[in-house]
Scaffold this active site. Structure first.
Site, PDB file in Angstrom:
ATOM      1  N   ALA A  30       0.868  -1.182   0.000  1.00 35.12           N
ATOM      2  CA  ALA A  30       0.000   0.000   0.000  1.00 35.12           C
ATOM      3  C   ALA A  30       0.906   1.234   0.000  1.00 35.12           C
ATOM      4  O   ALA A  30       0.779   2.128   0.834  1.00 35.12           O
ATOM      5  CB  ALA A  30      -0.971  -0.001   1.180  1.00 35.12           C
ATOM      6  N   HIS A  32       3.049   4.552  -0.399  1.00 40.48           N
ATOM      7  CA  HIS A  32       2.772   5.981  -0.526  1.00 40.48           C
ATOM      8  C   HIS A  32       4.103   6.710  -0.585  1.00 40.48           C
ATOM      9  O   HIS A  32       5.173   6.069  -0.588  1.00 40.48           O
ATOM     10  CB  HIS A  32       1.897   6.465   0.642  1.00 40.48           C
ATOM     11  CG  HIS A  32       2.421   6.043   1.993  1.00 40.48           C
ATOM     12  ND1 HIS A  32       3.620   6.496   2.500  1.00 40.48           N
ATOM     13  CD2 HIS A  32       1.929   5.192   2.920  1.00 40.48           C
ATOM     14  CE1 HIS A  32       3.826   5.970   3.689  1.00 40.48           C
ATOM     15  NE2 HIS A  32       2.817   5.159   3.965  1.00 40.48           N
ATOM     16  N   HIS A  35       6.947   5.696   1.847  1.00 46.56           N
ATOM     17  CA  HIS A  35       7.745   4.552   1.403  1.00 46.56           C
ATOM     18  C   HIS A  35       8.693   4.958   0.277  1.00 46.56           C
ATOM     19  O   HIS A  35       9.851   4.532   0.242  1.00 46.56           O
ATOM     20  CB  HIS A  35       6.830   3.447   0.852  1.00 46.56           C
ATOM     21  CG  HIS A  35       5.883   2.859   1.846  1.00 46.56           C
ATOM     22  ND1 HIS A  35       4.521   2.990   1.723  1.00 46.56           N
ATOM     23  CD2 HIS A  35       6.093   2.133   2.972  1.00 46.56           C
ATOM     24  CE1 HIS A  35       3.929   2.351   2.716  1.00 46.56           C
ATOM     25  NE2 HIS A  35       4.846   1.837   3.503  1.00 46.56           N
ATOM     26  N   GLN A  59       3.294  -9.907  13.160  1.00 48.10           N
ATOM     27  CA  GLN A  59       3.383  -8.640  13.882  1.00 48.10           C
ATOM     28  C   GLN A  59       2.009  -8.027  14.181  1.00 48.10           C
ATOM     29  O   GLN A  59       1.932  -6.931  14.714  1.00 48.10           O
ATOM     30  CB  GLN A  59       4.283  -7.650  13.144  1.00 48.10           C
ATOM     31  CG  GLN A  59       3.719  -7.105  11.852  1.00 48.10           C
ATOM     32  CD  GLN A  59       4.774  -6.326  11.096  1.00 48.10           C
ATOM     33  OE1 GLN A  59       5.753  -6.886  10.610  1.00 48.10           O
ATOM     34  NE2 GLN A  59       4.606  -5.013  10.992  1.00 48.10           N
ATOM     35  N   GLY A 145      12.038   3.929   8.063  1.00 43.54           N
ATOM     36  CA  GLY A 145      11.504   5.273   8.276  1.00 43.54           C
ATOM     37  C   GLY A 145      11.528   5.659   9.745  1.00 43.54           C
ATOM     38  O   GLY A 145      11.256   4.844  10.626  1.00 43.54           O
ATOM     39  N   LYS A 147       9.353   7.344  10.921  1.00 42.08           N
ATOM     40  CA  LYS A 147       7.934   7.273  11.309  1.00 42.08           C
ATOM     41  C   LYS A 147       7.710   6.213  12.390  1.00 42.08           C
ATOM     42  O   LYS A 147       6.952   6.414  13.328  1.00 42.08           O
ATOM     43  CB  LYS A 147       7.097   6.969  10.065  1.00 42.08           C
ATOM     44  CG  LYS A 147       5.688   6.476  10.308  1.00 42.08           C
ATOM     45  CD  LYS A 147       4.775   7.618  10.559  1.00 42.08           C
ATOM     46  CE  LYS A 147       3.319   7.289  10.738  1.00 42.08           C
ATOM     47  NZ  LYS A 147       2.903   5.923  10.756  1.00 42.08           N
ATOM     48  N   SER A 184      -0.081   3.994   5.522  1.00 42.89           N
ATOM     49  CA  SER A 184      -1.039   3.167   4.782  1.00 42.89           C
ATOM     50  C   SER A 184      -2.371   3.146   5.515  1.00 42.89           C
ATOM     51  O   SER A 184      -3.431   2.993   4.906  1.00 42.89           O
ATOM     52  CB  SER A 184      -0.513   1.741   4.630  1.00 42.89           C
ATOM     53  OG  SER A 184       0.760   1.751   4.032  1.00 42.89           O
TER      54      SER A 184
HETATM   55  P1  AMP Z   1       5.164  -0.155   6.545  1.00 45.75           P
HETATM   56  O1  AMP Z   1       4.771  -0.511   5.155  1.00 45.75           O
HETATM   57  O2  AMP Z   1       4.157   0.665   7.273  1.00 45.75           O
HETATM   58  O3  AMP Z   1       5.650  -1.349   7.334  1.00 45.75           O
HETATM   59  O4  AMP Z   1       6.434   0.792   6.415  1.00 45.75           O
HETATM   60  C1  AMP Z   1       7.579   0.371   5.715  1.00 45.75           C
HETATM   61  C2  AMP Z   1       8.691   1.339   5.956  1.00 45.75           C
HETATM   62  O5  AMP Z   1       8.304   2.633   5.488  1.00 45.75           O
HETATM   63  C3  AMP Z   1       9.042   1.491   7.450  1.00 45.75           C
HETATM   64  O6  AMP Z   1      10.455   1.605   7.575  1.00 45.75           O
HETATM   65  C4  AMP Z   1       8.350   2.766   7.809  1.00 45.75           C
HETATM   66  O7  AMP Z   1       8.946   3.441   8.898  1.00 45.75           O
HETATM   67  C5  AMP Z   1       8.487   3.573   6.538  1.00 45.75           C
HETATM   68  N1  AMP Z   1       7.473   4.618   6.467  1.00 45.75           N
HETATM   69  C6  AMP Z   1       6.124   4.470   6.541  1.00 45.75           C
HETATM   70  N2  AMP Z   1       5.513   5.676   6.508  1.00 45.75           N
HETATM   71  C7  AMP Z   1       6.488   6.609   6.425  1.00 45.75           C
HETATM   72  C8  AMP Z   1       6.511   8.032   6.375  1.00 45.75           C
HETATM   73  N3  AMP Z   1       5.399   8.753   6.396  1.00 45.75           N
HETATM   74  N4  AMP Z   1       7.718   8.646   6.289  1.00 45.75           N
HETATM   75  C9  AMP Z   1       8.860   7.926   6.276  1.00 45.75           C
HETATM   76  N5  AMP Z   1       8.922   6.591   6.325  1.00 45.75           N
HETATM   77  C10 AMP Z   1       7.753   5.931   6.402  1.00 45.75           C
END
Ligand code: AMP
Length: 282
Positions: A30, A32, A35, A59, A145, A147, A184
């Site tokens: 998903a 954005h 990512h 998780q 990230g 985040k 996401s």
């Molecule tokens: P996720 O798909 O949510 O597991 O995120 C995958 C990677 O993208 C992780 O390292 C997150 O920290 C990073 N990430 C998600 N959202 C953001 C954001 N808004 N800014 C920077 N990194 C992000």
């Protein structure tokens, strides 16, 4: 065009065709622009970029959004092609967990704090998949990230404690123009909830401004927490000022060298997290 691989064998044969250094970006899809900022940073750092897309069941807690989590592989592939990556690893559950893994990673004390209080099994599941995918891809660099700041601290700790041969690279939070951290899970928000969700970044901004104006750690967290507690449509889980490496809480009047204001809150049924670096002078 990225090579799309669905099994460990397909991944291994795609990796065998690469030359030079490799950077890994792990995601749950998903995709954005948050990512994509990781993918762009990886692109600058290494000769090859491998992106993994996997909604890792380990998780998610029993009452969390594993089934509802958005899965958009075709759109993700198209987005990745705008930057250009060599390999996408989007494994099936059978490829990753042919059986329930018996050997587990114990993430230790940092995983019991904050996110770990509400999501007690979350970080064990995260470290299990991060360790596995790093072993499968064997990258020189892995991008995460800011985040997910507590996740980042735990991954750095795992890499240090287990001497994993990879350099962890952190990328700043990407926000929408109005301050909402891209996620996401923002796709779950109604129009009204999307506006209410701005309270998270607004609270963190208030805390950061309080520190700039000479406020103590205690004042910083009090002002930010107070704002979020009274915000319409928001139910606070936690808001704290912490050490970004250990996630130990910073309280009192003594000004730390580095500090991170972290929070989590429900907006309607959706749980959101956010954080901001806070600088204290003097
Ligand atoms: P996720 O798909 O949510 O597991 O995120 C995958 C990677 O993208 C992780 O390292 C997150 O920290 C990073 N990430 C998600 N959202 C953001 C954001 N808004 N800014 C920077 N990194 C992000």
């Amino acid at each position: 065009m990225a090579i799309l691989t669905r099994t460990k064998e397909e991944l291994a044969s795609a990796l065998a065709g690469l030359q030079g250094s490799t950077a890994l970006v792990m995601t749950m899809g998903a995709l954005h622009d948050g990512h994509m900022s990781l993918v762009r940073a990886a692109r600058e750092k290494a000769d090859n970029v491998v992106v993994s897309i996997y909604v890792n069941p380990l998780q998610f807690g029993p009452n969390e959004d594993f089934d509802a989590y958005p899965r958009t592989l075709d759109a993700d592939m198209a987005l990745l092609d705008t930057v250009g990556v060599e390999v996408v690893f989007a494994p099936t559950d059978e490829a990753i967990y042919p059986r329930q893994p018996l050997v587990r990673i114990d993430p230790g004390p940092i995983a019991t704090l904050y996110e770990g209080t509400t999501r007690p099994t979350h970080f064990a599941g995260v470290l299990q998949i991060v360790h596995k995918v790093m072993n499968l891809v064997r990258p020189q660099y892995a991008f995460f990230g800011q985040k997910d700041a507590q996740q980042l601290a735990l991954i750095r700790t795992m890499v240090a404690d287990l001497d994993m041969p990879v350099e962890i690279c952190a990328v700043p939070i990407k926000r929408d123009i109005d301050g909402l951290a891209l996620s996401s899970r923002n796709s779950y928000l109604s129009e009204t909830e999307r506006i209410e969700a701005l309270a998270l970044s607004q609270a963190l901004n208030l805390g950061r401004d309080q520190a700039r104006a000479g406020g103590s750690p205690q004042q910083v967290s009090d002002v930010a927490r107070g704002y979020l507690e009274q915000a319409a449509g928001v139910r606070l889980d936690y808001l704290s000022l912490v050490n970004p490496d250990t996630f130990e809480e910073i309280t009192g009047d003594e000004r730390p060298e580095r500090a991170l204001l972290v929070c989590a809150a429900w907006v309607g049924p959706t749980r959101l997290i956010d954080n901001m670096e806070v600088e204290f002078h003097g």
